[in-house]
Design a protein around this motif. Structure first.
Motif, PDB file in Angstrom:
ATOM      1  N   VAL A   1       0.818  -1.209   0.000  1.00 41.02           N
ATOM      2  CA  VAL A   1       0.000   0.000   0.000  1.00 41.02           C
ATOM      3  C   VAL A   1       0.858   1.269   0.000  1.00 41.02           C
ATOM      4  O   VAL A   1       0.476   2.284  -0.565  1.00 41.02           O
ATOM      5  CB  VAL A   1      -0.934  -0.008   1.238  1.00 41.02           C
ATOM      6  CG1 VAL A   1      -1.907   1.156   1.178  1.00 41.02           C
ATOM      7  CG2 VAL A   1      -1.678  -1.329   1.352  1.00 41.02           C
ATOM      8  N   SER A   2       2.025   1.199   0.637  1.00 41.49           N
ATOM      9  CA  SER A   2       2.821   2.411   0.849  1.00 41.49           C
ATOM     10  C   SER A   2       3.911   2.572  -0.205  1.00 41.49           C
ATOM     11  O   SER A   2       4.406   1.588  -0.748  1.00 41.49           O
ATOM     12  CB  SER A   2       3.525   2.349   2.203  1.00 41.49           C
ATOM     13  OG  SER A   2       2.641   1.926   3.200  1.00 41.49           O
TER      14      SER A   2
ATOM     15  N   SER B   1      12.290  -5.081  -3.426  1.00 42.08           N
ATOM     16  CA  SER B   1      10.969  -5.243  -4.039  1.00 42.08           C
ATOM     17  C   SER B   1      10.448  -3.854  -4.370  1.00 42.08           C
ATOM     18  O   SER B   1       9.976  -3.134  -3.495  1.00 42.08           O
ATOM     19  CB  SER B   1      10.034  -5.976  -3.070  1.00 42.08           C
ATOM     20  OG  SER B   1       8.710  -5.935  -3.544  1.00 42.08           O
TER      21      SER B   1
ATOM     22  N   TRP C   1       2.416  -4.315   9.761  1.00 45.02           N
ATOM     23  CA  TRP C   1       2.408  -5.303  10.848  1.00 45.02           C
ATOM     24  C   TRP C   1       2.732  -6.698  10.343  1.00 45.02           C
ATOM     25  O   TRP C   1       3.445  -7.458  10.996  1.00 45.02           O
ATOM     26  CB  TRP C   1       1.057  -5.251  11.578  1.00 45.02           C
ATOM     27  CG  TRP C   1       0.992  -6.103  12.797  1.00 45.02           C
ATOM     28  CD1 TRP C   1       0.049  -7.056  13.070  1.00 45.02           C
ATOM     29  CD2 TRP C   1       1.888  -6.104  13.934  1.00 45.02           C
ATOM     30  NE1 TRP C   1       0.304  -7.641  14.297  1.00 45.02           N
ATOM     31  CE2 TRP C   1       1.428  -7.073  14.838  1.00 45.02           C
ATOM     32  CE3 TRP C   1       3.038  -5.381  14.249  1.00 45.02           C
ATOM     33  CZ2 TRP C   1       2.070  -7.343  16.046  1.00 45.02           C
ATOM     34  CZ3 TRP C   1       3.680  -5.648  15.451  1.00 45.02           C
ATOM     35  CH2 TRP C   1       3.198  -6.616  16.333  1.00 45.02           C
ATOM     36  N   ASN C   2       2.253  -7.051   9.145  1.00 45.01           N
ATOM     37  CA  ASN C   2       2.568  -8.383   8.618  1.00 45.01           C
ATOM     38  C   ASN C   2       4.062  -8.520   8.380  1.00 45.01           C
ATOM     39  O   ASN C   2       4.670  -9.535   8.729  1.00 45.01           O
ATOM     40  CB  ASN C   2       1.834  -8.650   7.309  1.00 45.01           C
ATOM     41  CG  ASN C   2       0.343  -8.691   7.526  1.00 45.01           C
ATOM     42  OD1 ASN C   2      -0.144  -9.395   8.402  1.00 45.01           O
ATOM     43  ND2 ASN C   2      -0.378  -7.900   6.751  1.00 45.01           N
TER      44      ASN C   2
ATOM     45  N   GLU D   1       6.520 -11.175  10.130  1.00 45.46           N
ATOM     46  CA  GLU D   1       7.253 -12.133   9.279  1.00 45.46           C
ATOM     47  C   GLU D   1       8.752 -12.038   9.543  1.00 45.46           C
ATOM     48  O   GLU D   1       9.458 -13.046   9.558  1.00 45.46           O
ATOM     49  CB  GLU D   1       6.941 -11.860   7.803  1.00 45.46           C
ATOM     50  CG  GLU D   1       5.527 -12.275   7.415  1.00 45.46           C
ATOM     51  CD  GLU D   1       5.005 -11.660   6.119  1.00 45.46           C
ATOM     52  OE1 GLU D   1       3.821 -11.838   5.810  1.00 45.46           O
ATOM     53  OE2 GLU D   1       5.785 -10.976   5.417  1.00 45.46           O
TER      54      GLU D   1
END
Ligand code: UDP
Length: 447
Positions: free
Chosen positions: A276-277, A301, A348-349, A353
């Motif tokens: 999203v960012s 990425s 947060w994911n 991770e």
């Protein structure tokens, strides 16, 4: 003689935004194998169901919904997509789940917390609503206490630069957070933006949820003072979803893992700012300059459309030690022994991770709950270090030096490994996260 209990039927309604479908599906997989006697209907737009990994649990049904929830599309704003989850669509999804299950009535509805509109429908149908809060729990706490924060601190659209570093110790649970860590729309920014209003709605609805699930790590400060539990019917800290429901390796069309194999252990910097960012263009250029001048190996990425900000000749000059991809199989990348640090926006994911893989983080939060996540990673868990201000060529080079050769990098790696270890242990029988997951399992079973 004992009668068979009525069949339990859990409808999981997956709201199509970012990673939320995949997150809810991980939860569905874990629950469906833990409660084989219940039916789980996972309802979402057909195209959202296609990329989901296969589940061996035969009681997890994927139910394509053709009711027209706006899906993807660059012209659609975040808010439009969120509000597409209108009550009548939720009713239609529940009806579809029942028809698809041969008429077995739905006994429980689960969604991401973002789809908080569900609360009113669940209430009208007298169904328990289980909300998966896939963001950072302390940001939720801040939204729930937005009124208290404003009456104490006031509201300043431009922020409170002279008070930025004051801590929020007057709200139990937020004592390690500072004024400057708060998400926009609470005491600064635009209170009436659609996104702020949406989060306010979420904060008001969550106390109506039967259960709020918080994917997190153990020994979370929340457990110590249980502030968040006071506001909610039942909040359960469960482990990172990627550990709860290990996924098959994601496709790797650009050959990241193959490329990592040829690099030495602890030598590669992995960079991603999530889905999203995006980093402001000027900072992206600076980051690239920093990468170039620190001579590290990197895997970045970075979507093709953002590459125009790279300095001219960057790709050629970093050939052999740098790789740009549109998409990286992040969980596998973080698990690779070549990766030494994760430069992250603190979604947060991503944070969970990275902890699950024992990889320390360099943090450049961008919006929403990310500043609070960065603060927690650095201050509470010691597994991350935040850039002070925007990334510059020099600040990036200094950070690299510290991670690769300094004592800070060494310590952060040790602490990340330890937190990873504690998290894994807590998810085994006897551990706190395991126990919490079983509370949920027993609720689903109707016990
Ligand atoms: N992700 C990925 N490959 C990429 C970029 C992102 O697999 O190249 C995944 C990442 O593993 C994470 C998710 O996308 O699960 C991003 O979620 P997060 O909460 O970190 O950030 P968001 O994009 O929601 O801000």
């Amino acid at each position: 003689s004992s009668q068979a209990p009525p069949e339990q039927h859990i409808a999981l309604l997956a709201f199509p935004f970012g990673t939320l479908v995949a997150q809810l599906h991980m939860l569905a997989r874990a629950l469906a194998s833990a409660v084989p006697e219940a039916i789980f209907s996972f309802v979402s737009n057909a195209e959202n169901l296609v990329p989901l990994p296969h589940s061996s649990a035969g009681n997890l049904r994927l139910v394509p919904f053709r009711g027209g929830i706006e899906n993807g599309g660059s012209s659609t704003t975040l808010f439009d997509r969120i509000m597409a989850v209108a009550p009548e669509k939720i009713r239609a999804m529940l009806d579809l789940a029942e028809v698809n299950a041969g008429g077995v009535p739905v006994s429980c509805v689960m969604t991401d917390a973002f789809a908080w509109i569900t609360e009113s429908v669940a209430e009208e149908k007298r169904l328990p609503w289980v909300a998966l809060h896939s963001g950072f729990s302390l940001a939720m706490l801040a939204h729930i206490h937005a009124g208290d924060l404003r009456s104490r601190l006031g509201f300043a659209p431009e922020g409170m630069p002279d008070r930025a570093h004051e801590t929020l110790d007057f709200i139990p649970g937020l004592d390690s957070m500072r004024i400057c860590d708060l998400p926009d729309g609470i005491i600064s920014g635009d209170r009436n933006s659609e996104f702020s209003l949406h989060l306010q709605g979420m904060a008001q609805s969550l106390p109506g949820a039967a259960v709020v699930l918080l994917p997190s790590v153990p020994a979370d400060f929340l457990e110590q003072d249980s502030a968040i539990f006071a506001d909610l019917n039942l909040a359960l800290l469960i482990g990172p979803l990627n550990l709860l429901s290990p996924q098959p390796p994601s496709p790797d069309p650009e050959g990241c893992i193959h490329w990592l194999r040829d690099r030495s252990p602890l030598s590669v910097v992995y960079i991603s700012f999530g889905i999203v960012s995006t980093l402001p263009p000027g900072e992206l250029t600076e980051l690239a300059r920093g990468l170039e001048d620190s001579h590290v190996s990197f895997l970045w990425s970075l979507k093709a459309e953002q590459r125009s900000c790279l300095p001219a000749g960057f790709v050629e000059r970093t050939q052999g030690r740098g790789k740009l991809v549109n998409w990286a199989p992040q969980v596998s990348v973080l698990g690779h022994p070549s990766v030494v640090v994760f430069v992250t926006h603190c979604g947060w994911n991503s944070a969970l991770e990275s902890i699950s893989a024992g990889v320390p983080m360099l943090c450049r939060p961008i919006f929403g709950d990310q500043r609070m996540v960065a603060r927690a990673l650095e201050e509470i868990w010691g597994v991350g270090a935040e850039f002070v201000g925007p990334i510059t060529r020099i600040s990036f080079m200094i950070a690299m030096e510290g991670i690769m050769t300094g004592i800070i990098g060494h310590k952060m790696r040790e602490w990340t490994q330890e937190l990873r270890q504690r998290t894994t242990e807590a998810m085994f029988p006897g551990g706190g996260l395991f126990r919490n997951f079983n509370v949920l399992v027993n609720l689903i079973r109707g016990r």
